[in-house]
Design a protein around this motif. Structure first.
Motif, PDB file in Angstrom:
ATOM      1  N   ASN A  81       9.150  76.481 -24.184  1.00 24.18           N
ATOM      2  CA  ASN A  81      10.329  77.240 -24.594  1.00 24.18           C
ATOM      3  C   ASN A  81      10.954  76.775 -25.914  1.00 24.18           C
ATOM      4  O   ASN A  81      11.921  77.363 -26.377  1.00 24.18           O
ATOM      5  CB  ASN A  81      11.390  77.235 -23.481  1.00 24.18           C
ATOM      6  N   GLY A  82      10.439  75.697 -26.488  1.00 24.51           N
ATOM      7  CA  GLY A  82      10.937  75.216 -27.776  1.00 24.51           C
ATOM      8  C   GLY A  82      12.211  74.409 -27.722  1.00 24.51           C
ATOM      9  O   GLY A  82      12.703  73.940 -28.745  1.00 24.51           O
ATOM     10  N   ARG A  83      12.784  74.217 -26.533  1.00 26.52           N
ATOM     11  CA  ARG A  83      14.016  73.433 -26.413  1.00 26.52           C
ATOM     12  C   ARG A  83      13.713  71.958 -26.611  1.00 26.52           C
ATOM     13  O   ARG A  83      12.679  71.461 -26.185  1.00 26.52           O
ATOM     14  CB  ARG A  83      14.675  73.681 -25.066  1.00 26.52           C
ATOM     15  N   ALA A  84      14.643  71.259 -27.279  1.00 24.14           N
ATOM     16  CA  ALA A  84      14.426  69.846 -27.606  1.00 24.14           C
ATOM     17  C   ALA A  84      15.645  69.018 -27.222  1.00 24.14           C
ATOM     18  O   ALA A  84      16.771  69.521 -27.173  1.00 24.14           O
ATOM     19  CB  ALA A  84      14.139  69.689 -29.087  1.00 24.14           C
ATOM     20  N   VAL A  85      15.399  67.732 -26.968  1.00 19.79           N
ATOM     21  CA  VAL A  85      16.470  66.790 -26.664  1.00 19.79           C
ATOM     22  C   VAL A  85      16.083  65.436 -27.265  1.00 19.79           C
ATOM     23  O   VAL A  85      14.901  65.091 -27.306  1.00 19.79           O
ATOM     24  CB  VAL A  85      16.714  66.672 -25.132  1.00 19.79           C
ATOM     25  N   THR A  86      17.064  64.696 -27.735  1.00 20.54           N
ATOM     26  CA  THR A  86      16.828  63.340 -28.227  1.00 20.54           C
ATOM     27  C   THR A  86      17.239  62.374 -27.135  1.00 20.54           C
ATOM     28  O   THR A  86      18.356  62.466 -26.608  1.00 20.54           O
ATOM     29  CB  THR A  86      17.629  63.081 -29.516  1.00 20.54           C
ATOM     30  N   VAL A  87      16.330  61.468 -26.801  1.00 18.54           N
ATOM     31  CA  VAL A  87      16.567  60.503 -25.724  1.00 18.54           C
ATOM     32  C   VAL A  87      16.388  59.081 -26.253  1.00 18.54           C
ATOM     33  O   VAL A  87      15.721  58.864 -27.255  1.00 18.54           O
ATOM     34  CB  VAL A  87      15.625  60.737 -24.522  1.00 18.54           C
ATOM     35  N   ARG A  88      16.976  58.138 -25.547  1.00 15.22           N
ATOM     36  CA  ARG A  88      16.838  56.717 -25.872  1.00 15.22           C
ATOM     37  C   ARG A  88      15.864  56.088 -24.883  1.00 15.22           C
ATOM     38  O   ARG A  88      15.977  56.290 -23.676  1.00 15.22           O
ATOM     39  CB  ARG A  88      18.207  56.026 -25.791  1.00 15.22           C
ATOM     40  N   ILE A  89      14.918  55.322 -25.390  1.00 19.99           N
ATOM     41  CA  ILE A  89      13.937  54.649 -24.524  1.00 19.99           C
ATOM     42  C   ILE A  89      14.576  53.402 -23.926  1.00 19.99           C
ATOM     43  O   ILE A  89      15.059  52.532 -24.647  1.00 19.99           O
ATOM     44  CB  ILE A  89      12.671  54.252 -25.325  1.00 19.99           C
ATOM     45  N   ASN A  90      14.595  53.331 -22.581  1.00 22.84           N
ATOM     46  CA  ASN A  90      15.179  52.167 -21.918  1.00 22.84           C
ATOM     47  C   ASN A  90      14.338  51.677 -20.739  1.00 22.84           C
ATOM     48  O   ASN A  90      14.768  50.795 -20.001  1.00 22.84           O
ATOM     49  CB  ASN A  90      16.603  52.470 -21.443  1.00 22.84           C
ATOM     50  N   ASP A  91      13.140  52.231 -20.562  1.00 23.67           N
ATOM     51  CA  ASP A  91      12.316  51.839 -19.426  1.00 23.67           C
ATOM     52  C   ASP A  91      10.841  51.964 -19.797  1.00 23.67           C
ATOM     53  O   ASP A  91      10.503  52.545 -20.832  1.00 23.67           O
ATOM     54  CB  ASP A  91      12.639  52.733 -18.219  1.00 23.67           C
ATOM     55  N   ARG A  92       9.967  51.428 -18.969  1.00 24.98           N
ATOM     56  CA  ARG A  92       8.524  51.524 -19.170  1.00 24.98           C
ATOM     57  C   ARG A  92       7.938  52.518 -18.178  1.00 24.98           C
ATOM     58  O   ARG A  92       8.408  52.646 -17.053  1.00 24.98           O
ATOM     59  CB  ARG A  92       7.845  50.165 -18.993  1.00 24.98           C
ATOM     60  N   GLY A  93       6.913  53.201 -18.594  1.00 25.01           N
ATOM     61  CA  GLY A  93       6.239  54.189 -17.765  1.00 25.01           C
ATOM     62  C   GLY A  93       5.964  55.407 -18.613  1.00 25.01           C
ATOM     63  O   GLY A  93       6.256  55.382 -19.811  1.00 25.01           O
ATOM     64  N   PRO A  94       5.447  56.443 -18.093  1.00 28.05           N
ATOM     65  CA  PRO A  94       4.892  56.579 -16.741  1.00 28.05           C
ATOM     66  C   PRO A  94       3.533  55.892 -16.642  1.00 28.05           C
ATOM     67  O   PRO A  94       2.866  55.666 -17.647  1.00 28.05           O
ATOM     68  CB  PRO A  94       4.751  58.090 -16.586  1.00 28.05           C
ATOM     69  N   PHE A  95       3.147  55.600 -15.448  1.00 25.81           N
ATOM     70  CA  PHE A  95       1.891  54.901 -15.220  1.00 25.81           C
ATOM     71  C   PHE A  95       0.875  55.816 -14.545  1.00 25.81           C
ATOM     72  O   PHE A  95       0.106  55.393 -13.696  1.00 25.81           O
ATOM     73  CB  PHE A  95       2.139  53.617 -14.431  1.00 25.81           C
ATOM     74  N   VAL A  96       0.887  57.080 -14.965  1.00 26.45           N
ATOM     75  CA  VAL A  96      -0.048  58.086 -14.480  1.00 26.45           C
ATOM     76  C   VAL A  96      -0.827  58.594 -15.688  1.00 26.45           C
ATOM     77  O   VAL A  96      -0.230  58.939 -16.712  1.00 26.45           O
ATOM     78  CB  VAL A  96       0.697  59.257 -13.795  1.00 26.45           C
ATOM     79  N   ARG A  97      -2.133  58.625 -15.598  1.00 24.92           N
ATOM     80  CA  ARG A  97      -2.977  59.059 -16.711  1.00 24.92           C
ATOM     81  C   ARG A  97      -2.594  60.471 -17.164  1.00 24.92           C
ATOM     82  O   ARG A  97      -2.353  61.347 -16.350  1.00 24.92           O
ATOM     83  CB  ARG A  97      -4.436  59.037 -16.305  1.00 24.92           C
ATOM     84  N   GLY A  98      -2.530  60.656 -18.477  1.00 24.75           N
ATOM     85  CA  GLY A  98      -2.226  61.962 -19.048  1.00 24.75           C
ATOM     86  C   GLY A  98      -0.761  62.212 -19.316  1.00 24.75           C
ATOM     87  O   GLY A  98      -0.402  63.160 -19.999  1.00 24.75           O
ATOM     88  N   ARG A  99       0.106  61.370 -18.787  1.00 26.55           N
ATOM     89  CA  ARG A  99       1.538  61.517 -19.032  1.00 26.55           C
ATOM     90  C   ARG A  99       1.977  60.470 -20.043  1.00 26.55           C
ATOM     91  O   ARG A  99       1.525  59.334 -20.000  1.00 26.55           O
ATOM     92  CB  ARG A  99       2.333  61.340 -17.742  1.00 26.55           C
ATOM     93  N   CYS A 100       2.882  60.864 -20.951  1.00 29.73           N
ATOM     94  CA  CYS A 100       3.303  59.909 -21.972  1.00 29.73           C
ATOM     95  C   CYS A 100       4.777  59.545 -21.881  1.00 29.73           C
ATOM     96  O   CYS A 100       5.196  58.576 -22.495  1.00 29.73           O
ATOM     97  CB  CYS A 100       2.979  60.431 -23.369  1.00 29.73           C
ATOM     98  N   ILE A 101       5.562  60.306 -21.138  1.00 35.85           N
ATOM     99  CA  ILE A 101       6.994  60.018 -21.071  1.00 35.85           C
ATOM    100  C   ILE A 101       7.560  60.484 -19.735  1.00 35.85           C
ATOM    101  O   ILE A 101       7.139  61.502 -19.194  1.00 35.85           O
ATOM    102  CB  ILE A 101       7.745  60.659 -22.264  1.00 35.85           C
ATOM    103  N   ASP A 102       8.491  59.703 -19.205  1.00 35.61           N
ATOM    104  CA  ASP A 102       9.266  60.051 -18.016  1.00 35.61           C
ATOM    105  C   ASP A 102      10.702  60.264 -18.474  1.00 35.61           C
ATOM    106  O   ASP A 102      11.316  59.346 -19.023  1.00 35.61           O
ATOM    107  CB  ASP A 102       9.262  58.905 -16.997  1.00 35.61           C
ATOM    108  N   LEU A 103      11.233  61.429 -18.253  1.00 38.26           N
ATOM    109  CA  LEU A 103      12.597  61.734 -18.672  1.00 38.26           C
ATOM    110  C   LEU A 103      13.582  61.563 -17.527  1.00 38.26           C
ATOM    111  O   LEU A 103      13.234  61.779 -16.367  1.00 38.26           O
ATOM    112  CB  LEU A 103      12.677  63.180 -19.166  1.00 38.26           C
TER     113      LEU A 103
END
Length: 114
Positions: free
Chosen positions: A73-95
């Motif tokens: 949908n093109g919607r965007a958000v700026t987030v701050r990194i404060n944790d490690r993960g995800p630990f599932v192959r193919g995923r790069c970020i947990d929001l």
């Protein structure tokens, strides 16, 4: 001649630090609602707040900010990194739940992270 080399090295370093971070496209997931993470300590040591615009990433520095864009949908958000993960192959970020809601994310969603 050494002053010229020093100036060239400074110019190169400035150019490297001024370059934008590389973007990655992958599947994003979210956590924090009903799964017991709210209030627990994150890898950075702070307490996880499902209502804050934060995320978990495997390699980005704690405290760094990234923009996550929902490819559907093109919607965007700026987030701050404060944790490690995800630990599932193919995923790069947990929001966090708030960040996922901000980009209209349901379950798993294709996103661009930059």
């Amino acid at each position: 001649m050494s002053m010229l080399r020093f100036a060239a090295a400074c110019t190169l370093l400035c150019a490297l630090f001024a370059m934008p971070a590389t973007a990655e496209t992958c599947t994003a997931s979210h956590y924090g609602v009903g799964d017991g993470y709210h209030g627990r300590r994150t890898a950075s040591g702070e307490r996880f707040n499902t209502h804050a615009l934060t995320a978990a990433h495997r390699t980005r520095r704690f405290g760094s900010h990234v923009t996550v864009t929902n490819k559907a949908n093109g919607r965007a958000v700026t987030v701050r990194i404060n944790d490690r993960g995800p630990f599932v192959r193919g995923r790069c970020i947990d929001l966090s739940h708030a960040a996922a809601r901000a980009i209209g994310m349901g379950g798993l969603t294709r996103v661009t992270v930059e």
